[in-house]
Motif scaffolding. Sequence first.
Motif, PDB file in Angstrom:
ATOM      1  N   TRP A  52      -8.169   1.308  14.282  1.00  0.00           N
ATOM      2  CA  TRP A  52      -7.208   0.298  13.813  1.00  0.00           C
ATOM      3  C   TRP A  52      -5.861   0.328  14.534  1.00  0.00           C
ATOM      4  O   TRP A  52      -5.002  -0.488  14.222  1.00  0.00           O
ATOM      5  CB  TRP A  52      -6.932   0.488  12.313  1.00  0.00           C
ATOM      6  N   GLY A  53      -5.652   1.268  15.439  1.00  0.00           N
ATOM      7  CA  GLY A  53      -4.297   1.489  15.912  1.00  0.00           C
ATOM      8  C   GLY A  53      -3.556   2.239  14.821  1.00  0.00           C
ATOM      9  O   GLY A  53      -4.137   3.100  14.152  1.00  0.00           O
ATOM     10  N   ARG A  54      -2.308   1.914  14.609  1.00  0.00           N
ATOM     11  CA  ARG A  54      -1.604   2.496  13.471  1.00  0.00           C
ATOM     12  C   ARG A  54      -1.779   1.577  12.262  1.00  0.00           C
ATOM     13  O   ARG A  54      -1.508   0.372  12.342  1.00  0.00           O
ATOM     14  CB  ARG A  54      -0.118   2.688  13.769  1.00  0.00           C
ATOM     15  N   ILE A  55      -2.207   2.126  11.160  1.00  0.00           N
ATOM     16  CA  ILE A  55      -2.381   1.323   9.944  1.00  0.00           C
ATOM     17  C   ILE A  55      -1.009   0.955   9.398  1.00  0.00           C
ATOM     18  O   ILE A  55      -0.168   1.827   9.146  1.00  0.00           O
ATOM     19  CB  ILE A  55      -3.203   2.091   8.895  1.00  0.00           C
ATOM     20  N   THR A  56      -0.775  -0.320   9.199  1.00  0.00           N
ATOM     21  CA  THR A  56       0.508  -0.798   8.672  1.00  0.00           C
ATOM     22  C   THR A  56       0.328  -1.658   7.420  1.00  0.00           C
ATOM     23  O   THR A  56       1.289  -2.235   6.917  1.00  0.00           O
ATOM     24  CB  THR A  56       1.258  -1.621   9.735  1.00  0.00           C
ATOM     25  N   GLY A  57      -0.898  -1.758   6.949  1.00  0.00           N
ATOM     26  CA  GLY A  57      -1.195  -2.546   5.756  1.00  0.00           C
ATOM     27  C   GLY A  57      -2.672  -2.385   5.439  1.00  0.00           C
ATOM     28  O   GLY A  57      -3.346  -1.514   5.983  1.00  0.00           O
ATOM     29  N   TYR A  58      -3.179  -3.221   4.563  1.00  0.00           N
ATOM     30  CA  TYR A  58      -4.591  -3.139   4.200  1.00  0.00           C
ATOM     31  C   TYR A  58      -5.474  -3.471   5.403  1.00  0.00           C
ATOM     32  O   TYR A  58      -5.215  -4.437   6.135  1.00  0.00           O
ATOM     33  CB  TYR A  58      -4.912  -4.104   3.066  1.00  0.00           C
ATOM     34  N   VAL A  59      -6.518  -2.675   5.586  1.00  0.00           N
ATOM     35  CA  VAL A  59      -7.459  -2.933   6.679  1.00  0.00           C
ATOM     36  C   VAL A  59      -8.833  -3.325   6.153  1.00  0.00           C
ATOM     37  O   VAL A  59      -9.744  -3.578   6.941  1.00  0.00           O
ATOM     38  CB  VAL A  59      -7.578  -1.709   7.611  1.00  0.00           C
ATOM     39  N   SER A  60      -8.991  -3.385   4.841  1.00  0.00           N
ATOM     40  CA  SER A  60     -10.249  -3.843   4.251  1.00  0.00           C
ATOM     41  C   SER A  60     -10.060  -5.249   3.689  1.00  0.00           C
ATOM     42  O   SER A  60      -8.944  -5.640   3.318  1.00  0.00           O
ATOM     43  CB  SER A  60     -10.706  -2.896   3.138  1.00  0.00           C
ATOM     44  N   GLU A  61     -11.141  -5.996   3.640  1.00  0.00           N
ATOM     45  CA  GLU A  61     -11.062  -7.382   3.180  1.00  0.00           C
ATOM     46  C   GLU A  61     -10.776  -7.470   1.687  1.00  0.00           C
ATOM     47  O   GLU A  61     -10.101  -8.394   1.229  1.00  0.00           O
ATOM     48  CB  GLU A  61     -12.367  -8.123   3.503  1.00  0.00           C
ATOM     49  N   ARG A  62     -11.294  -6.524   0.923  1.00  0.00           N
ATOM     50  CA  ARG A  62     -11.065  -6.529  -0.531  1.00  0.00           C
ATOM     51  C   ARG A  62     -10.482  -5.183  -0.941  1.00  0.00           C
ATOM     52  O   ARG A  62     -11.173  -4.332  -1.495  1.00  0.00           O
ATOM     53  CB  ARG A  62     -12.369  -6.788  -1.287  1.00  0.00           C
ATOM     54  N   PRO A  63      -9.201  -4.952  -0.663  1.00  0.00           N
ATOM     55  CA  PRO A  63      -8.606  -3.658  -1.004  1.00  0.00           C
ATOM     56  C   PRO A  63      -8.622  -3.416  -2.504  1.00  0.00           C
ATOM     57  O   PRO A  63      -8.410  -4.337  -3.306  1.00  0.00           O
ATOM     58  CB  PRO A  63      -7.178  -3.776  -0.473  1.00  0.00           C
ATOM     59  N   ALA A  64      -8.905  -2.189  -2.874  1.00  0.00           N
ATOM     60  CA  ALA A  64      -8.950  -1.840  -4.299  1.00  0.00           C
ATOM     61  C   ALA A  64      -8.802  -0.342  -4.450  1.00  0.00           C
ATOM     62  O   ALA A  64      -9.066   0.424  -3.521  1.00  0.00           O
ATOM     63  CB  ALA A  64     -10.276  -2.289  -4.924  1.00  0.00           C
ATOM     64  N   GLY A  65      -8.369   0.051  -5.628  1.00  0.00           N
ATOM     65  CA  GLY A  65      -8.269   1.464  -5.929  1.00  0.00           C
ATOM     66  C   GLY A  65      -9.640   2.101  -6.040  1.00  0.00           C
ATOM     67  O   GLY A  65     -10.640   1.436  -6.309  1.00  0.00           O
ATOM     68  N   THR A  66      -9.680   3.400  -5.815  1.00  0.00           N
ATOM     69  CA  THR A  66     -10.924   4.156  -5.889  1.00  0.00           C
ATOM     70  C   THR A  66     -10.945   4.977  -7.180  1.00  0.00           C
ATOM     71  O   THR A  66     -10.310   4.615  -8.173  1.00  0.00           O
ATOM     72  CB  THR A  66     -11.050   5.083  -4.676  1.00  0.00           C
TER      73      THR A  66
END
Length: 334
Positions: A52-66
């Motif tokens: 991803w390079g440096r992650i600066t935000g959500y990288v998944s299409e449906r971000p959610a808590g685990t």
Amino acid sequence: MASTARIPSLPASAATPGRRERARGALLGLAVGDALGAPAENMKPSEIRAKWGRITGYVSERPAGTDDTEYAIFSGLLLARHGSALTPAHVEAAWHEWIADRAEGPFRGAGFSERGTLENLRRGLAAPISAQHRHAWSDGLAMRAAPHGVFAAGRPDEAARLAAVDGSVSHDGEGIYGGQAVAAGVAAAMAGAPVVAVVASALAVVPEDSWTARSLRRAVTAAHLGERAVRAAVVIGGYPWTDLAPEAVALAFGAYAAADGDFAQAVLTAVNMGRDADTTAAVAGALAGATQGVDAVPARWAAAIAPARGTCLPAMAGHHVLTIADLLTPETPS
């Protein structure tokens, strides 16, 4: 799907966050950090950069808590029910009521410490014997300890005591210390303590010669040198499992200290260090969210946090972290 009608509205902006705004910041920050870090869990920084390079935000299409978010909701509901009167028997009963005696979700209890605890409880073992499994040192208590700090705002010792009661069913030794450090740090941040005092509060509630304390001291000492130095100071190279409480808690506090309490910087630092990234970012997010209040959580990140899906714990489905924050900080009549 859970109804969005259960999502409480965010409070108006304030120059100095009040207790409710800090509580909301802590638990929303936990959920945001969890969702940001989940895709990078168990990865090395080099692997993160390659993908991803440096992650600066959500990288998944449906971000959610685990499981981190769902177990934090679990602990929050437990505190809302029993408060300071919480006992190991209450915790054990809740594990049976909400998890062990019903069907689990696809994550099947999630981490190793949770799996071991559930197996012991289903065999009829009671606390503290239920915590006698191979992963009692994991960060499973640390990931759900922030609600104790929210509830015991300004009282780090009480937050640490409650975290130990909660953890008695599932953890022992360093696993307990990690949870206590997180709870005490959040409790201090809830009272507006500066970063250095938040770290000191965490260190004050764990044995000085513990692995947790040593790792935490190394992390915050290296914090001014950046995330690479923090990671080098505490990560156990070559060890395959990333859920070591002393390591994860130290990485989270190191990220928080490196960011000087800034929310976005703290969680992204934790995420980009990899390892148990959902937990380290969740803890860093809880600390920074309590420090700065809910308005510090970027709106684009906050908007993705819906009520829990119950993927790990079906009994937690439909509960929103902001509702839990409000339950733990009841408004006093004027």
